[in-house]
Design a protein around this motif. Structure first.
Motif, short mmCIF file in Angstrom:
data_model
loop_
_atom_site.label_atom_id
_atom_site.label_comp_id
_atom_site.label_asym_id
_atom_site.label_seq_id
_atom_site.Cartn_x
_atom_site.Cartn_y
_atom_site.Cartn_z
N GLY A 132 -0.58 10.41 4.28
CA GLY A 132 0.26 9.36 3.75
C GLY A 132 1.69 9.65 4.04
N ARG A 138 -4.18 13.20 -1.83
CA ARG A 138 -3.65 12.29 -0.62
C ARG A 138 -3.25 11.22 -1.29
NH1 ARG A 138 -8.65 10.66 3.22
NH2 ARG A 138 -9.10 9.31 1.30
N ALA A 139 -3.70 10.66 -2.35
CA ALA A 139 -3.09 9.54 -2.74
C ALA A 139 -1.78 9.67 -3.69
CB ALA A 139 -4.10 8.68 -3.79
N ARG A 151 0.73 -1.22 -0.03
CA ARG A 151 0.06 -0.06 -0.10
C ARG A 151 0.82 1.19 0.14
NH1 ARG A 151 -3.18 -2.56 4.62
NH2 ARG A 151 -4.03 -4.51 3.29
N LEU A 205 -3.52 3.88 2.72
CA LEU A 205 -2.29 4.99 2.58
C LEU A 205 -1.06 4.13 3.29
CD1 LEU A 205 -3.94 8.34 3.31
CD2 LEU A 205 -2.60 7.80 1.20
N ILE A 222 2.24 10.47 -1.61
CA ILE A 222 3.18 9.45 -1.22
C ILE A 222 3.86 9.03 -2.31
CG2 ILE A 222 1.85 8.85 0.47
CD1 ILE A 222 0.73 6.82 -0.78
N SER A 257 -1.25 3.26 -4.48
CA SER A 257 -2.30 3.98 -3.62
C SER A 257 -3.52 3.85 -4.40
CB SER A 257 -1.97 5.42 -3.17
OG SER A 257 -1.78 6.13 -4.70
#
Lengths: 262, 304
Positions: A119, A171-172, A95, B180, A175, A99
């Motif tokens: 994240g 948000r995805a 993960r 996440l 990271i 994502s």
């Protein structure tokens, strides 16, 4: 023609190999083999219950969260050619590399900033400067920065549905994922918000590989490079989007895309 | 069907509806009026005794000099011990059952039994505590024993309300955090605990407001009924300035003080009991009020 050496084609990002999946006794995915190419959008289409979301959620091991789920086969992630489904691979690690954006916008009841940063916090990044820089980049990439830059500390719930979904995309993206999964990302949104998310996906594919499940065939036709049609857990047909929609080889595919069922 | 016939049927149905409404109002009034009558009686009897002295005096052989100082201090300290023990235990157990425990037959059995625990008569907890805390563990007839006993008593309430609060958090929030790369503990500590804190707190306060009025288990473990001194102070002059000697001191609590006064023959003590009852009721109502206010606040700030 000389036989090609058995190396991975460089453009391959991930590949499902004879993927099987069981919910308890229910055989949800049957021997699915499917490539996902680098910096391309691969769409999964099919009627409700065909297994497209189930397939997508294998790529980040979401099924590990619930009991009685079983994987078979492999999903290889390149360039390091690791099998994401191997019991030796920690689902957390998977993960962190792959994502996901969900069907319904699901921001945390925190500030806009904290949503985009979560994240990173999970990865132990807590330096303010670094967080701010990465959050800004992610929000810019998710085409949300201009709308929220003056109110990053406001609750995410104050945003509209479309903005919330773009926040979830940010948000995805924050990271630096290698692959982003979109599970019907626009099904809860109005047409204008949908159009902006589609536009965003087309921009994103310059930077990241995308696998998207969609209920909306026009959406698959508009945004994807490759399309796979699933029906009752089987992969019926896979090909370039422009060919599959114009000249499907399979009768079931044709029936589905012409709206005869589904 | 002809129109007059239809109208007749409607008229009859309306009549039934009216009848039920009247029945409902009567039932409600019976319940409310009884409570109101009890409370008014208590208030009328007790009010004249509710002077500042009443709160600062120790119990006395003379009704007009008797007060509830040792009782309310005792209740407060016992509640403090109860909260310190019940909150971490209950919340952890609730989180474990809801988020970690595999969903199998054993968990189901445990769940049913947690529910059953809430229905066990409190005097049974008193007996258990008399054996375990007072005798085996040697805590004696102390604030510590009482606090732990009441903690056991309200554990099920806290466990159940924690689980309900957690269950109210949409699955999408959990999945978003897991997706996440969060570990289970990160999901719990960064998301589930903060988002469920309102519900948990409500459960804690309702539990404590039940505990503060409990009499039977405290009598069982042997709380004294006549105490004319305070437990040792938690604050001391020397380092580390905080002392826990008080936890092992004898004590009394509000309901026991009331019980003691009602069993006296002199009528004057009955008024003392009524006054203590008013104070106890006010404490309980205040706690429940805080719980309702908290729930309202949290619901307003987090809506899914």
């Amino acid at each position: 023609m000389t036989p090609q050496p058995a190396t991975t084609p460089p453009e391959l990002k991930a590949q499902a190999r004879e993927l099987n999946f069981h919910y308890g006794a229910f055989h949800a995915l049957k021997n699915i083999s499917l490539p996902v190419y680098n910096e391309k959008i691969t769409a999964l289409i099919g009627p409700s219950g065909c297994g497209k979301s189930t397939f997508l959620r294998c790529f980040n091991r979401m099924h590990d969260l619930y009991p009685d789920n079983r994987y078979g086969g492999e999903i290889r992630l390149f360039p390091d050619d690791v099998n994401l489904l191997s019991p030796d691979v920690d689902p957390i690690e998977v993960r962190m590399r792959v994502s996901m954006v969900f069907q319904k916008p699901n921001p945390f009841p925190k500030s806009i900033f904290e949503n985009a940063a979560y994240g990173l916090r999970v990865r132990g990044i807590n330096k303010k400067a670094e967080l701010e820089e990465k959050v800004e980049t992610a929000l810019v990439n998710a085409a949300l920065w201009n709308e929220v830059k003056d109110r990053l500390q406001e609750p995410a719930f104050n945003l509209s549905g479309g903005q919330q979904q773009r926040l979830c995309i940010a948000r995805a993206l924050a990271i630096d994922p290698e692959l982003v999964l979109f599970d019907e990302p626009t099904s809860a949104l109005d047409p204008i918000a949908t159009a902006s998310i589609e536009e965003l996906m087309l921009e994103l594919k310059e930077k990241v590989s995308i696998l998207i499940v969609t209920h909306n065939m026009q959406q698959a036709a508009r945004v994807s490079n490759n399309t796979a049609f699933l029906f009752e857990g089987d992969l019926i047909e896979y090909g370039l989007t422009k060919e599959l929609f114009v000249k499907p080889h399979n009768k079931q595919t044709e029936d589905y895309i012409t709206g005869r069922f589904g | 069907m002809k129109l007059p016939e239809t109208q007749n049927i409607i008229r009859r149905q309306r009549l039934y509806e009216q009848l039920f409404i009247i029945l409902g109002i009567v039932a409600l009034l019976v319940a409310l009026m009884t409570l109101l009558a009890l409370f008014t009686r208590l208030a009328i009897d007790g009010m004249p005794r509710l002077t500042p002295d009443f709160f600062t005096n120790f119990p006395s052989r003379f009704a007009e000099r008797a007060g509830i100082l040792s009782a309310w201090v005792g209740s407060f300290l016992v509640m403090f011990v109860t909260a310190c023990a019940a909150i971490p235990l209950g919340v952890s157990a609730g989180i474990y059952l809801e988020e970690y425990a595999p969903k199998n037959r054993w968990t189901a059995i445990i769940e049913i039994n947690v529910m059953n625990l809430a229905g066990i008569p409190s005097i049974v907890y008193g007996l258990l505590a008399l054996g375990l805390f007072v005798q085996i563990l040697g805590f004696g007839q102390s604030i510590l024993s009482a606090g732990l006993t009441l903690a056991l008593l309200i554990l099920p309430i806290i466990i159940v309300s924690t689980r309900e609060a957690l269950r109210g958090i949409p699955g999408g929030i959990r999945e978003a955090a897991y997706a996440l790369g969060a570990t289970r503990w990160q999901v719990v500590s960064d998301h589930l605990l903060p988002y469920s804190s309102g519900g948990v707190l409500t459960g804690v306060i309702i539990g404590l407001s039940r505990a503060i009025g409990e009499t039977a288990p405290i009598i069982t473990i042997g709380a004294l009924t006549f105490i004319a001194f305070l437990p040792s102070s938690p604050f001391i002059a020397e380092f580390p300035f905080i002392s826990f000697k008080w936890v092992l001191d004898p004590f009394t609590v509000m309901p026991i003080q009331m019980f003691n006064w009602t069993s006296r023959p002199e009528e004057a003590f009955q008024f003392n009991a009524a006054a203590a009852g008013v104070v106890l009721l006010a404490m309980t109502l205040l706690m429940n009020g805080i719980a309702i206010w908290l729930r309202y606040r949290i619901r307003k700030s987090i809506k899914w």
